[in-house]
Design an enzyme around this catalytic site. Structure first.
Site, PDB file in Angstrom:
ATOM      1  N   ASP A 144      18.974  49.347 -43.461  1.00 33.04           N
ATOM      2  CA  ASP A 144      17.831  50.241 -43.674  1.00 33.04           C
ATOM      3  C   ASP A 144      18.232  51.709 -43.595  1.00 33.04           C
ATOM      4  OD1 ASP A 144      16.215  47.721 -41.908  1.00 33.04           O
ATOM      5  OD2 ASP A 144      15.788  48.213 -43.990  1.00 33.04           O
TER       6      ASP A 144
ATOM      7  N   ASP B 206      25.378  49.242 -42.612  1.00 33.56           N
ATOM      8  CA  ASP B 206      24.012  49.186 -42.089  1.00 33.56           C
ATOM      9  C   ASP B 206      23.112  48.896 -43.299  1.00 33.56           C
ATOM     10  OD1 ASP B 206      21.592  49.888 -40.582  1.00 33.56           O
ATOM     11  OD2 ASP B 206      21.663  51.758 -41.719  1.00 33.56           O
TER      12      ASP B 206
END
Ligand code: XBP
Ligand code: MG
Length: 242
Positions: free
Chosen positions: A16, A14
């Site tokens: 953020d 991922d």
């Protein structure tokens, strides 16, 4: 997990909150700069933004905020256009912030990426954020050619449903040509964990200030950060049986 589980072949990161703490001092500031530039008296402080992060996707977050706190704006006939314009301005500000390398990688992220490259573990990204936001972050924190290190980058509107839907992880798995069992997702949030689990992936959660206290049931492991996580542990069969 059992002894038949295939060896780990890819890490799917991922972005953020996982690669870097981009939300508080990156995206949030970019949104506020966009509001000011477009003459809106909106300001998302750290607390408000933390609540708004329950809605993934910047455009979706803008729509949610207007419908809830500025219904007169949401009712405007050009609201859809306004959201697009606001988000484009925000993305331009975020890209500039990301280019300025003022947003460092979280502990252990670079080391794990370098270890994976050395050991031939494939790398991919599955994120809700806009594709334009990823390259400057990778280039300013890792290397000018870092985007090429990630064989597959699944981002933003490439899929119809954003996290917590599994779509983005399914899209990335499909392009990697790997089964979920041969991969490990690395996330920071409940929404991200949900998406990874929905795609049948094991998920290592690295908690941050915005996601501490969320429900990480089903996570393979939950740690504060990757500072003390080695690739060896992730590859170790006994870990696979956790
Ligand atoms: C986090 C998100 C994104 C960012 C803002 O993505 O939900 O929407 O907050 O980026 P992830 P955009 O944790 O999946 O990396 O404004 O470009 O959506
Ligand atoms: Mg995240």
């Amino acid at each position: 997990m059992n002894a038949n589980t295939p060896p780990l072949q890819a890490l799917i990161f991922d972005v953020d909150g996982t690669l870097a703490d981009t939300e508080r001092d990156g995206h949030r500031c970019a949104f506020n700069l966009a509001f000011a530039e477009h003459g809106l008296d909106w300001f998302w402080d750290e607390l408000t933004y933390g609540d708004l992060l329950a809605v993934t996707g910047g455009k979706e977050r803008l729509r949610h905020y207007a419908e809830r706190y500025a219904p007169q704006i949401a009712a405007r006939p050009d609201f859809a256009e306004l959201v697009k314009t606001l988000h484009a301005t925000k993305t331009a500000h975020y890209v500039r912030l990301a280019r300025s390398s003022r947003i460092p990688l979280r502990p252990g992220v670079a080391r794990l990426i370098f270890e994976a490259r050395r050991q031939g573990v494939r790398l991919a990204i599955a994120t809700t954020t806009t594709p334009d936001n990823i390259f400057p972050l990778l280039r300013s924190t890792l290397s000018a050619d870092a985007p090429e290190w990630f064989e597959v980058i699944g981002a933003g509107d490439i899929v119809p449903a954003k996290k917590p839907a599994p779509d983005i992880y399914e899209w990335v798995l499909d392009r990697l040509g790997l089964p979920a069992e041969a991969c490990l997702a690395i996330e920071d949030s409940e929404n991200g964990l949900c998406a990874a689990l929905g795609a049948g992936l094991r998920c290592l959660v690295t908690v941050n200030d915005y996601t501490r206290g969320q429900d990480f049931s089903g996570a393979w492991r939950v740690v504060d950060d990757l500072g003390r996580v080695s690739l060896g542990e992730l590859l170790a069969p006994e870990m696979v049986d956790v």
